[in-house]
Design a protein around this motif. Structure first.
Motif, PDB file in Angstrom:
ATOM      1  N   MET A 131      21.865   1.769  -1.125  1.00 18.62           N
ATOM      2  CA  MET A 131      21.601   1.403   0.261  1.00 18.62           C
ATOM      3  C   MET A 131      22.746   1.722   1.209  1.00 18.62           C
ATOM      4  SD  MET A 131      18.510   0.291   0.713  1.00 18.62           S
ATOM      5  CE  MET A 131      18.012   1.610  -0.397  1.00 18.62           C
ATOM      6  N   CYS A 132      23.959   1.902   0.658  1.00 21.37           N
ATOM      7  CA  CYS A 132      25.085   2.241   1.539  1.00 21.37           C
ATOM      8  C   CYS A 132      24.983   3.671   2.066  1.00 21.37           C
ATOM      9  CB  CYS A 132      26.410   2.026   0.806  1.00 21.37           C
ATOM     10  SG  CYS A 132      26.784   0.271   0.549  1.00 21.37           S
ATOM     11  N   GLY A 133      23.987   4.414   1.603  1.00 16.29           N
ATOM     12  CA  GLY A 133      23.715   5.723   2.185  1.00 16.29           C
ATOM     13  C   GLY A 133      22.838   5.636   3.422  1.00 16.29           C
ATOM     14  N   TYR A 134      22.336   4.423   3.726  1.00 13.89           N
ATOM     15  CA  TYR A 134      21.422   4.230   4.849  1.00 13.89           C
ATOM     16  C   TYR A 134      21.944   3.156   5.811  1.00 13.89           C
ATOM     17  CZ  TYR A 134      18.730   6.439   1.157  1.00 13.89           C
ATOM     18  OH  TYR A 134      18.332   7.267   0.138  1.00 13.89           O
ATOM     19  N   PHE A 135      22.355   2.008   5.271  1.00 12.12           N
ATOM     20  CA  PHE A 135      22.960   0.947   6.070  1.00 12.12           C
ATOM     21  C   PHE A 135      24.470   1.170   6.128  1.00 12.12           C
ATOM     22  CE2 PHE A 135      19.103  -0.804   4.301  1.00 12.12           C
ATOM     23  CZ  PHE A 135      18.572  -1.602   5.312  1.00 12.12           C
ATOM     24  N   VAL A 136      25.097   0.736   7.213  1.00 13.77           N
ATOM     25  CA  VAL A 136      26.547   0.813   7.285  1.00 13.77           C
ATOM     26  C   VAL A 136      27.139  -0.226   6.323  1.00 13.77           C
ATOM     27  CG1 VAL A 136      26.628  -0.751   9.283  1.00 13.77           C
ATOM     28  CG2 VAL A 136      28.565   0.744   8.784  1.00 13.77           C
ATOM     29  N   MET A 222      14.212 -10.581  -0.422  1.00 13.58           N
ATOM     30  CA  MET A 222      14.610  -9.558   0.549  1.00 13.58           C
ATOM     31  C   MET A 222      14.040  -8.216   0.106  1.00 13.58           C
ATOM     32  SD  MET A 222      18.246  -7.825   1.481  1.00 13.58           S
ATOM     33  CE  MET A 222      17.909  -6.630   0.170  1.00 13.58           C
ATOM     34  N   TYR A 223      13.520  -7.449   1.052  1.00  4.30           N
ATOM     35  CA  TYR A 223      13.010  -6.104   0.797  1.00  4.30           C
ATOM     36  C   TYR A 223      13.675  -5.160   1.785  1.00  4.30           C
ATOM     37  CZ  TYR A 223       9.394  -8.905  -1.466  1.00  4.30           C
ATOM     38  OH  TYR A 223       8.740  -9.819  -2.250  1.00  4.30           O
ATOM     39  N   ALA A 224      14.028  -3.961   1.325  1.00  3.40           N
ATOM     40  CA  ALA A 224      14.704  -3.011   2.206  1.00  3.40           C
ATOM     41  C   ALA A 224      14.237  -1.589   1.927  1.00  3.40           C
ATOM     42  CB  ALA A 224      16.219  -3.110   2.033  1.00  3.40           C
ATOM     43  N   LEU A 225      14.178  -0.788   2.983  1.00  2.00           N
ATOM     44  CA  LEU A 225      13.865   0.630   2.897  1.00  2.00           C
ATOM     45  C   LEU A 225      14.936   1.404   3.657  1.00  2.00           C
ATOM     46  CD1 LEU A 225      10.036   0.543   3.735  1.00  2.00           C
ATOM     47  CD2 LEU A 225      11.050   0.870   1.465  1.00  2.00           C
ATOM     48  N   GLY A 226      15.262   2.596   3.156  1.00  2.00           N
ATOM     49  CA  GLY A 226      16.255   3.413   3.835  1.00  2.00           C
ATOM     50  C   GLY A 226      15.850   4.871   3.847  1.00  2.00           C
TER      51      GLY A 226
END
Length: 357
Positions: A131-136, A222-226
């Motif tokens: 996820m650090c490739g999408y979120f800061v 928690m669910y996340a998309l990037g």
């Protein structure tokens, strides 16, 4: 001998032992780490007794967190390898350890091969892998906001599996045993799964996470998309996440650790829009806008803008700077340089240096 002296003597001993290798089994051990410090100026920091003040301080770097570790492994033959990692935070502004647990960032051992990797211990979650490739990430990041810590965190008592890369597709799962004998069998357990695709200029990722309260108050999810796309002149990033928080830490609790409560339960959505622009081979500037909107519950909303830049003096040494503006909603006190007064904003300016080894 003091506790601090014992810790640093233990680290020195471990570093010495890491220099010993066994050629017969191709065993390796390497000392590694990073040291970084920032000079920080912040406005809107709440004062004890009321009111706000400006703050100047020297603190750990906000892009490369300071740490020291020992990692290595052994070639077992037939494509099978054993590996381990022990990593501890360091606070270079004071020389202190960065966490209450000495090996607070990593302490795991595992096996790897054509099937992927399996590891056991205290380690970073699978969301941090992708996820650090999408979120800061690093500091001044969405995972510091309540409900979204699972975007990048480490957990105790874990079993982690990551797949090999299959044409750009890979993923992983992690299970953390609650080990709470006072609650239900599932009390305190955490589960996280992630999948990621990266090929050419395109990146796509997804994460699911759940955590059960030790006393049975419910399950936080928690669910996340990037997604990211590299144009060559700039890399565009988008991260979206949703959190259903059924329990939070009770700030009034007098127990250690503090008890949880359902009084602050809430549901929210988070969006992170970012861009990374390489100006030349040594210089990269980035901009991120993060906003957290609450759909139900008493949780305050918050948004922040982060601008950052890095200049590489070499492969191991770089200069960096950050400008951050935090806009708190009604009752919000989010502050990366210290909490704000309710509903007040905060500005942060920092510049520093990092060196890895």
């Amino acid at each position: 001998m003091t506790r601090t002296s014992f810790r640093f003597n233990a680290l020195a001993l471990a570093a010495g032992l890491s220099l010993i290798t066994s050629g017969a089994q191709a065993q390796t051990a390497t000392v590694y780490g990073a040291i970084g410090l920032d000079v920080i100026y912040a406005t809107g920091v709440a004062k004890t007794g009321g009111g706000s003040a400006n703050l100047t301080k020297i603190d750990d770097n906000a892009i490369v967190n300071s740490r020291v570790g020992i990692k290595g492994g052994e070639d077992l033959g037939g494509g099978l390898k054993a590996f381990f990692d022990l990593e501890s935070s360091v606070k270079p502004d004071t020389g202190a350890g960065g966490g209450g647990t000495f090996w607070n960032r990593n302490a795991f051992v595992g096996l790897g091969g054509g099937f992927g990797k399996v590891s056991l211990g205290h380690q970073w979650n699978v969301a941090d892998d992708y996820m650090c490739g999408y979120f800061v990430c690093a500091f001044y990041s969405p995972f510091l906001l309540t409900g979204y810590g699972a975007l990048s965190d480490y957990y105790d008592n874990t079993i982690k599996y990551t797949t090999p890369n299959m044409g750009g597709l890979e993923g992983g799962v992690m299970y953390s045993a609650g080990e709470d004998k006072t609650g239900k069998k599932s009390a305190g357990q955490k589960f996280q799964g992630a999948v990621n695709y990266s090929a050419g200029p395109l990146g796509l990722g997804a994460v699911v996470f759940s955590e059960k309260d030790p006393s049975g108050l419910g399950t936080n999810t928690m669910y996340a998309l990037g997604a990211s796309y590299d144009l060559g002149t700039a890399k565009l990033r988008l991260g979206v996440a949703t959190a259903d928080v059924r329990y939070v830490t009770d700030a009034t609790s007098t127990t250690t650790p503090k008890a949880n409560t359902t009084a602050g339960a809430f549901k929210s959505n988070l969006v992170n829009v970012g861009v990374d622009v390489p100006l030349n081979a040594a210089t990269v500037v980035s901009a991120d806008y993060v906003t957290k909107k609450v759909s139900s519950g008493p949780e305050p909303e918050v948004s922040f803008l982060r601008l950052r830049g890095t200049y590489a003096l070499s492969k191991r040494t770089s200069l960096n700077a950050n400008v951050v503006y935090i806009d708190n909603g009604t009752g919000g006190t989010v502050g990366f340089a210290g909490a704000t007064e309710a509903g007040k904003s905060q500005s942060i300016f920092s510049a520093g240096i990092t060196h890895s080894f």
